[in-house]
Structures are given as C-alpha cells and as structure tokens.
Write a protein that holds these residues in place. Structure first.
Motif, PDB file in Angstrom:
ATOM      1  N   ASP A  61       0.829  -1.200   0.000  1.00 29.63           N
ATOM      2  CA  ASP A  61       0.000   0.000   0.000  1.00 29.63           C
ATOM      3  C   ASP A  61       0.866   1.254   0.000  1.00 29.63           C
ATOM      4  N   SER A  99      -3.764  -2.001   2.964  1.00 33.23           N
ATOM      5  CA  SER A  99      -4.835  -1.024   2.751  1.00 33.23           C
ATOM      6  C   SER A  99      -6.001  -1.347   3.661  1.00 33.23           C
ATOM      7  N   PRO A 105      -7.990   2.181  -1.644  1.00 32.20           N
ATOM      8  CA  PRO A 105      -6.749   2.184  -0.867  1.00 32.20           C
ATOM      9  C   PRO A 105      -6.294   3.577  -0.420  1.00 32.20           C
ATOM     10  N   SER A 109      -4.539   3.112   5.721  1.00 37.65           N
ATOM     11  CA  SER A 109      -3.776   1.876   5.838  1.00 37.65           C
ATOM     12  C   SER A 109      -3.745   1.430   7.282  1.00 37.65           C
TER      13      SER A 109
END
Length: 163
Positions: A61, A99, A105, A109
């Motif tokens: 991510d 994510s 995303p 996170s």
C-alpha cells in the motif's frame, strides 16, 4: 591655466598607466600543460552518535510505504538516531502495512510495528514491543513522529543492550 590643466591630465594618465601595469603584473596565467593535483580525499567519518536504527517495511500500500519513508527521513534528520546498516547492532523497526479497504486504498492503511533488537542480520532478534495503528493521508506525518517518539522511549529503556 592651460598649463595646470595639461599637467593634471598628464599626471592622471601616468597614474592610470602605472596601476594598469601593476594589475598586469599581478595577474597569474595558469600553466595549461601542468596536470592539476588531485584534491585530498576527506573520509567522512560517521560522527553522528545516536541510537542505531533500521527501518524495514513490507506491504503493497502507498500510505504504509509513505509512513516508512517519513519515519526513515525523521530518523535521518534526528541527532538522537543513526540509520544503521544491516550487519550492525541496532533497534529494528519492522512495519507491516495493508490497505484498510481493498476497493479504496487511498482512504487509509492499517499498520503493525514491531520493535526488535539484533546484533546483526544473521542473529535472532530480541522482541522489544509492538503497536497497531491506522494511518490516513492526513495523519502520516504525525504517525511517523509518534513512532519515532516510541522508538526513543524503547531505546532509552533498553539502552543497556548497546553496551
């Protein structure tokens, strides 16, 4: 009057020619055929004394990667810490991130940070502490600062490991 004016003009010309000749004498012409001497190499000693730290990130991510980079940047700028190599005695900060939502995303996170201590990369590390958190694009800077503060607390608590 004309004689004094002429005398002044001659005096000015003589003075300016004298300064011009002096300037020509002081001008140094470099020797084109001579090889320049190489500058002395100054070895950069790592004078930065501080707690050696290694930051390791794993995750795909963007926000987790940004968090790890901000943390490294903060450690690099700090006088309390020193980014160390893999084969040195250091506190290792391992960041694992994913994510928060797979479909979106950019929202946030989820991360897990584990602090360990190891003599080198080949030695089994000692567990020190762990922490879970959620980071957003707005909170990445403050999250990195918070992790840095926590690392400082852990390093001062386990400072005997560096002796």
């Amino acid at each position: 009057m004309k004689k004094s004016l002429g005398f002044i003009l001659v005096l000015i010309c003589i003075l300016s020619l004298g300064s011009f000749a002096a300037a020509e004498e002081t001008k140094a012409v470099p020797n084109v055929k001579a090889k320049p001497t190489p500058a002395e190499k100054v070895e950069q000693a790592d004078d930065k004394s501080g707690v050696p730290v290694i930051v390791v990130h794993s995750g795909d991510d963007v926000l987790g990667g940004t968090l790890a980079l901000k943390l490294k940047e903060n450690f690099r700028k700090s006088v309390l810490f020193n980014l160390a190599g893999n084969n040195s005695k250091a506190v290792r900060v391992r960041i694992e991130s994913r994510s928060e939502f797979k479909d979106r995303p950019e929202i946030g996170s989820v991360y897990s940070v584990v602090w360990t201590f190891a003599e080198s990369e080949d030695v089994v590390p000692f567990y020190l502490k762990q922490e879970l958190g959620i980071s957003t694009s707005r909170s990445v800077e403050t999250d990195a600062s918070g992790l840095m503060n926590e690392t400082d607390k852990i390093a001062s608590e386990y400072k005997y490991l560096f002796e």
